[in-house]
Structure formats: structure tokens, C-alpha cells
Motif scaffolding. Structure first.
Motif, PDB file in Angstrom:
ATOM      1  N   GLU A  36      -4.680 -13.752   9.215  1.00  0.00           N
ATOM      2  CA  GLU A  36      -4.115 -14.836   8.432  1.00  0.00           C
ATOM      3  C   GLU A  36      -5.167 -15.355   7.457  1.00  0.00           C
ATOM      4  OE1 GLU A  36      -0.799 -16.855   7.379  1.00  0.00           O
ATOM      5  OE2 GLU A  36      -0.930 -15.501   9.099  1.00  0.00           O
ATOM      6  N   GLY A  37      -4.794 -15.486   6.183  1.00  0.00           N
ATOM      7  CA  GLY A  37      -5.731 -16.000   5.179  1.00  0.00           C
ATOM      8  C   GLY A  37      -6.472 -14.921   4.415  1.00  0.00           C
ATOM      9  N   ASP A  38      -6.322 -13.650   4.824  1.00  0.00           N
ATOM     10  CA  ASP A  38      -6.933 -12.543   4.082  1.00  0.00           C
ATOM     11  C   ASP A  38      -5.923 -12.005   3.072  1.00  0.00           C
ATOM     12  OD1 ASP A  38      -9.221 -12.762   5.509  1.00  0.00           O
ATOM     13  OD2 ASP A  38      -8.993 -10.913   6.649  1.00  0.00           O
ATOM     14  N   TRP A  39      -6.382 -11.799   1.835  1.00  0.00           N
ATOM     15  CA  TRP A  39      -5.515 -11.307   0.765  1.00  0.00           C
ATOM     16  C   TRP A  39      -5.945  -9.887   0.398  1.00  0.00           C
ATOM     17  CZ3 TRP A  39      -1.697 -14.344  -1.855  1.00  0.00           C
ATOM     18  CH2 TRP A  39      -1.551 -15.636  -1.324  1.00  0.00           C
ATOM     19  N   ALA A  40      -5.051  -8.923   0.643  1.00  0.00           N
ATOM     20  CA  ALA A  40      -5.334  -7.527   0.287  1.00  0.00           C
ATOM     21  C   ALA A  40      -5.468  -7.417  -1.226  1.00  0.00           C
ATOM     22  CB  ALA A  40      -4.223  -6.615   0.787  1.00  0.00           C
ATOM     23  N   THR A  41      -6.564  -6.819  -1.685  1.00  0.00           N
ATOM     24  CA  THR A  41      -6.884  -6.767  -3.110  1.00  0.00           C
ATOM     25  C   THR A  41      -7.246  -5.342  -3.495  1.00  0.00           C
ATOM     26  OG1 THR A  41      -7.702  -9.051  -3.018  1.00  0.00           O
ATOM     27  CG2 THR A  41      -8.406  -7.707  -4.891  1.00  0.00           C
ATOM     28  N   PHE A  42      -6.730  -4.911  -4.648  1.00  0.00           N
ATOM     29  CA  PHE A  42      -6.801  -3.505  -5.032  1.00  0.00           C
ATOM     30  C   PHE A  42      -6.895  -3.427  -6.551  1.00  0.00           C
ATOM     31  CE2 PHE A  42      -3.820   0.243  -5.907  1.00  0.00           C
ATOM     32  CZ  PHE A  42      -4.791   1.206  -5.731  1.00  0.00           C
ATOM     33  N   VAL A  43      -7.927  -2.754  -7.082  1.00  0.00           N
ATOM     34  CA  VAL A  43      -8.122  -2.601  -8.528  1.00  0.00           C
ATOM     35  C   VAL A  43      -7.727  -1.180  -8.911  1.00  0.00           C
ATOM     36  CG1 VAL A  43      -9.751  -2.801 -10.445  1.00  0.00           C
ATOM     37  CG2 VAL A  43     -10.049  -4.245  -8.404  1.00  0.00           C
ATOM     38  N   ILE A 108     -10.800 -15.783  -4.392  1.00  0.00           N
ATOM     39  CA  ILE A 108      -9.963 -15.008  -5.315  1.00  0.00           C
ATOM     40  C   ILE A 108     -10.285 -15.310  -6.765  1.00  0.00           C
ATOM     41  CG2 ILE A 108      -7.594 -14.709  -6.145  1.00  0.00           C
ATOM     42  CD1 ILE A 108      -6.665 -14.866  -3.240  1.00  0.00           C
ATOM     43  N   GLU A 109     -10.369 -16.569  -7.132  1.00  0.00           N
ATOM     44  CA  GLU A 109     -10.618 -16.930  -8.530  1.00  0.00           C
ATOM     45  C   GLU A 109     -11.974 -16.424  -8.993  1.00  0.00           C
ATOM     46  OE1 GLU A 109      -9.085 -18.050 -12.002  1.00  0.00           O
ATOM     47  OE2 GLU A 109      -8.046 -18.167 -10.070  1.00  0.00           O
ATOM     48  N   ARG A 110     -12.972 -16.533  -8.138  1.00  0.00           N
ATOM     49  CA  ARG A 110     -14.303 -16.026  -8.478  1.00  0.00           C
ATOM     50  C   ARG A 110     -14.256 -14.521  -8.702  1.00  0.00           C
ATOM     51  NH1 ARG A 110     -19.383 -15.267  -4.435  1.00  0.00           N
ATOM     52  NH2 ARG A 110     -20.928 -14.616  -5.983  1.00  0.00           N
ATOM     53  N   PHE A 111     -13.528 -13.813  -7.847  1.00  0.00           N
ATOM     54  CA  PHE A 111     -13.399 -12.358  -7.986  1.00  0.00           C
ATOM     55  C   PHE A 111     -12.755 -12.003  -9.317  1.00  0.00           C
ATOM     56  CE2 PHE A 111     -10.867  -8.491  -7.522  1.00  0.00           C
ATOM     57  CZ  PHE A 111     -11.817  -7.586  -7.086  1.00  0.00           C
ATOM     58  N   LYS A 112     -11.675 -12.693  -9.691  1.00  0.00           N
ATOM     59  CA  LYS A 112     -10.985 -12.413 -10.954  1.00  0.00           C
ATOM     60  C   LYS A 112     -11.901 -12.659 -12.145  1.00  0.00           C
ATOM     61  CE  LYS A 112      -6.977 -14.479 -11.167  1.00  0.00           C
ATOM     62  NZ  LYS A 112      -5.942 -15.504 -10.860  1.00  0.00           N
ATOM     63  N   SER A 224      -5.548  -3.028 -13.884  1.00  0.00           N
ATOM     64  CA  SER A 224      -4.716  -3.942 -13.107  1.00  0.00           C
ATOM     65  C   SER A 224      -5.388  -4.276 -11.785  1.00  0.00           C
ATOM     66  CB  SER A 224      -3.339  -3.320 -12.834  1.00  0.00           C
ATOM     67  OG  SER A 224      -2.643  -3.075 -14.038  1.00  0.00           O
ATOM     68  N   CYS A 225      -5.040  -5.436 -11.262  1.00  0.00           N
ATOM     69  CA  CYS A 225      -5.541  -5.847  -9.959  1.00  0.00           C
ATOM     70  C   CYS A 225      -4.400  -6.514  -9.206  1.00  0.00           C
ATOM     71  CB  CYS A 225      -6.716  -6.810 -10.111  1.00  0.00           C
ATOM     72  SG  CYS A 225      -7.403  -7.378  -8.537  1.00  0.00           S
ATOM     73  N   LYS A 226      -4.116  -6.013  -8.020  1.00  0.00           N
ATOM     74  CA  LYS A 226      -3.086  -6.603  -7.183  1.00  0.00           C
ATOM     75  C   LYS A 226      -3.753  -7.396  -6.070  1.00  0.00           C
ATOM     76  CE  LYS A 226       1.264  -5.630  -4.838  1.00  0.00           C
ATOM     77  NZ  LYS A 226       2.204  -4.580  -4.370  1.00  0.00           N
ATOM     78  N   ILE A 227      -3.429  -8.685  -5.994  1.00  0.00           N
ATOM     79  CA  ILE A 227      -3.986  -9.575  -4.975  1.00  0.00           C
ATOM     80  C   ILE A 227      -2.807 -10.139  -4.187  1.00  0.00           C
ATOM     81  CG2 ILE A 227      -5.411 -11.596  -4.531  1.00  0.00           C
ATOM     82  CD1 ILE A 227      -6.649 -11.173  -7.328  1.00  0.00           C
ATOM     83  N   VAL A 232      -2.461  -8.940 -11.671  1.00  0.00           N
ATOM     84  CA  VAL A 232      -3.279  -9.478 -12.757  1.00  0.00           C
ATOM     85  C   VAL A 232      -3.686  -8.328 -13.660  1.00  0.00           C
ATOM     86  CG1 VAL A 232      -5.301 -10.852 -13.385  1.00  0.00           C
ATOM     87  CG2 VAL A 232      -4.155 -11.252 -11.196  1.00  0.00           C
ATOM     88  N   GLY A 233      -3.589  -8.511 -14.993  1.00  0.00           N
ATOM     89  CA  GLY A 233      -3.969  -7.455 -15.939  1.00  0.00           C
ATOM     90  C   GLY A 233      -5.204  -7.835 -16.726  1.00  0.00           C
ATOM     91  N   PHE A 234      -6.097  -6.848 -16.956  1.00  0.00           N
ATOM     92  CA  PHE A 234      -7.315  -7.046 -17.737  1.00  0.00           C
ATOM     93  C   PHE A 234      -7.311  -6.029 -18.877  1.00  0.00           C
ATOM     94  CE2 PHE A 234      -8.153  -8.202 -13.353  1.00  0.00           C
ATOM     95  CZ  PHE A 234      -8.699  -9.477 -13.469  1.00  0.00           C
ATOM     96  N   PRO A 235      -6.959  -6.458 -20.109  1.00  0.00           N
ATOM     97  CA  PRO A 235      -6.850  -5.506 -21.222  1.00  0.00           C
ATOM     98  C   PRO A 235      -8.203  -4.920 -21.617  1.00  0.00           C
ATOM     99  CG  PRO A 235      -6.558  -7.771 -21.997  1.00  0.00           C
ATOM    100  CD  PRO A 235      -6.602  -7.825 -20.503  1.00  0.00           C
ATOM    101  N   LEU A 236      -8.182  -3.637 -22.012  1.00  0.00           N
ATOM    102  CA  LEU A 236      -9.372  -2.979 -22.540  1.00  0.00           C
ATOM    103  C   LEU A 236      -9.343  -3.089 -24.054  1.00  0.00           C
ATOM    104  CD1 LEU A 236      -9.271   0.257 -20.339  1.00  0.00           C
ATOM    105  CD2 LEU A 236     -10.458  -1.895 -19.859  1.00  0.00           C
ATOM    106  N   LYS A 237     -10.494  -2.883 -24.686  1.00  0.00           N
ATOM    107  CA  LYS A 237     -10.603  -3.004 -26.147  1.00  0.00           C
ATOM    108  C   LYS A 237      -9.895  -1.856 -26.849  1.00  0.00           C
ATOM    109  CE  LYS A 237     -14.839  -5.655 -26.742  1.00  0.00           C
ATOM    110  NZ  LYS A 237     -16.185  -5.664 -27.345  1.00  0.00           N
TER     111      LYS A 237
END
Length: 237
Positions: A36-43, A108-112, A224-227, A232-237
Motif C-alpha cells: 500500500e502506498g507504492d506506485w508502479a512506475t515505468f518509463v 513522485i513529483e521529484r521523479f517527474k 512516456s512515463c506511467k505512474i 505523463v509525456g515528455f516531448p523530445l526536441k
């Protein structure tokens, strides 16, 4: 089919215990127990499912079902599941840039922010593939048939650069880093020989598919990152 009413009458502890059984997850097994309280995160890089990919998946699924039926008559694969890596809840393929790691809500916010800062200078690129490859997960509970990233395409140098940046974030947070580029198409519960047999049959009976694969390119413009269930999306240049 389960009796919904009977299921709802079970105690909470029984429901929790039952949900960890492999039969409830089509043979999949958690490598890390849920907390409980752990968020699976995947980039990862999201691979849209084009008409070409749908056609390949159709061929692979038909051939895998033939192999399954042939082998199952001898009893070798009586407990094997064959599943597409595309589903209603995941209508795309993915090229992993991280393992699945687990974050506390407060992190989570720090990771993002760290991930966004790390990859903000990365440029868009084209990705191509060299063929099909098979492998097992670390727990050896599932086998995968995947697209192998072409070593001579424009993709790998950019991919390795992205991976190094994602790994740097993981290391700062003392999380596991990644190991191998792949885009999984199908997975099975044991044995691995089903995916190996499928790969061999495609090479023998459908060489045109492998030729199409060699000419296929995918433009990559976002990481992309799924939390949990959030994307969450992070655009490339």
C-alpha cells in the motif's frame, strides 16, 4: 465464469489473497509483492499500432495458435497462455527505457521533475527493427516474442543516450536500472519453446514479414512515463 455475487461476499482478506494467485493473472507472477502506498512506475517509448503492426500481429497470433494446438495434443503446452501485448487498457506497444520501479507518493513529483530535466535536450529520431527475438522475464514465468531494435538504424545511438539519462535519474533515487531494448508483441506462460517455434515458423513461412520489418520506421518524438494509472509525456526536441 465467476459468480459475481459470491465473489463480493468473500472477506477482504480472502479477496486480497486470491488476487495474488497466478491463475487470476493468466500465469503472471509479481516479482515484488504489492505494498500500500507504492506506485508502479515505468518509463518507455510508446509505439502506436499502425496497420502494418496489426497485420504482423494477426499473422503471429494465427501461427502461435496453430503451434499451440499442435503441441497441446501431446500435452506439452496444456497450461500455456498466448496473449497479445496490446489490450483495451493498453492500445499501444512499448519500448522500455526502465524496469518497473516503485515510488512513494511523496517522491513522485521529484521523479517527474528529475526525468524532465534529464531528457529535455534529447532530440527526436527514427526507430527501425532488425527482426524477431525471444526472451524470458527474470522470474522465468513468461516468454516474449519481440521486435529487435536494428543496430545500424538512427535509433540506437539516440536510444542509448536516452537510456543513460533515465538510468542517471534511477541511480540518484537508488532504483534499478534497465538492461535490454525490445518491443514485445506476444507473451506466453511457460515454456519458452512456443515463442522459439513461432519465430522459426515466421522465418520459414513468412519471409515477406521480415522484409517489411526491415523497411519499417517509427518516428519517436516523446518519452512516456506511467505512474500507477497516470500517463505523463515528455516531448523530445
Amino acid at each position: 465464469m465467476r459468480n459475481k455475487k459470491a465473489l463480493n461476499l468473500q472477506s477482504r482478506s480472502k479477496r486480497k489473497r486470491k488476487s495474488t494467485e497466478s491463475t487470476d493473472h493468466q500465469g503472471r507472477v509479481r516479482s515484488i509483492p504489492h505494498k500500500e502506498g507504492d506506485w508502479a512506475t515505468f518509463v518507455f517509448i510508446k509505439i502506436p499500432v499502425s496497420n502494418e503492426i496489426r497485420k504482423w500481429l494477426g499473422v503471429l497470433e494465427r501461427q502461435s495458435n496453430k503451434i499451440y494446438c499442435q503441441e497441446n495434443k501431446s500435452g506439452d503446452l496444456s497450461k500455456t497462455y498466448i496473449q497479445s501485448c496490446i489490450s483495451v487498457s493498453k492500445p499501444y506497444l512499448s519500448l522500455s527505457l526502465s524496469r518497473t520501479v516503485y515510488l512513494k507518493w511523496a517522491h513522485i513529483e521529484r521523479f517527474k521533475i528529475m526525468l524532465a530535466e534529464s531528457i529535455q535536450s534529447s532530440k527526436s529520431f527514427d526507430l527501425s527493427f532488425s527482426g524477431l527475438v525471444t526472451f524470458e522475464n527474470e522470474e522465468k514465468t513468461r516468454s516474449f516474442l519481440s521486435l529487435d531494435v536494428h543496430p545500424n538504424s538512427l535509433g540506437p545511438p539516440a536510444l542509448h543516450s536516452l537510456l543513460n539519462k533515465v538510468d542517471a535519474v534511477m541511480k540518484k533515487l537508488q532504483l534499478s536500472t534497465f538492461y535490454q531494448f525490445h518491443v514485445s508483441l506476444l507473451w506466453t506462460t511457460p515454456p519458452e519453446k512456443l515463442t522459439e517455434a513461432l519465430c522459426q515458423r515466421i522465418q520459414a513461412d513468412h519471409p515477406e514479414l521480415l522484409l517489411e520489418l526491415a523497411e519499417f520506421e517509427i518516428p519517436v518524438g516523446q518519452v512516456s512515463c506511467k505512474i500507477g494509472k497516470r500517463m505523463v509525456g515528455f516531448p523530445l526536441k
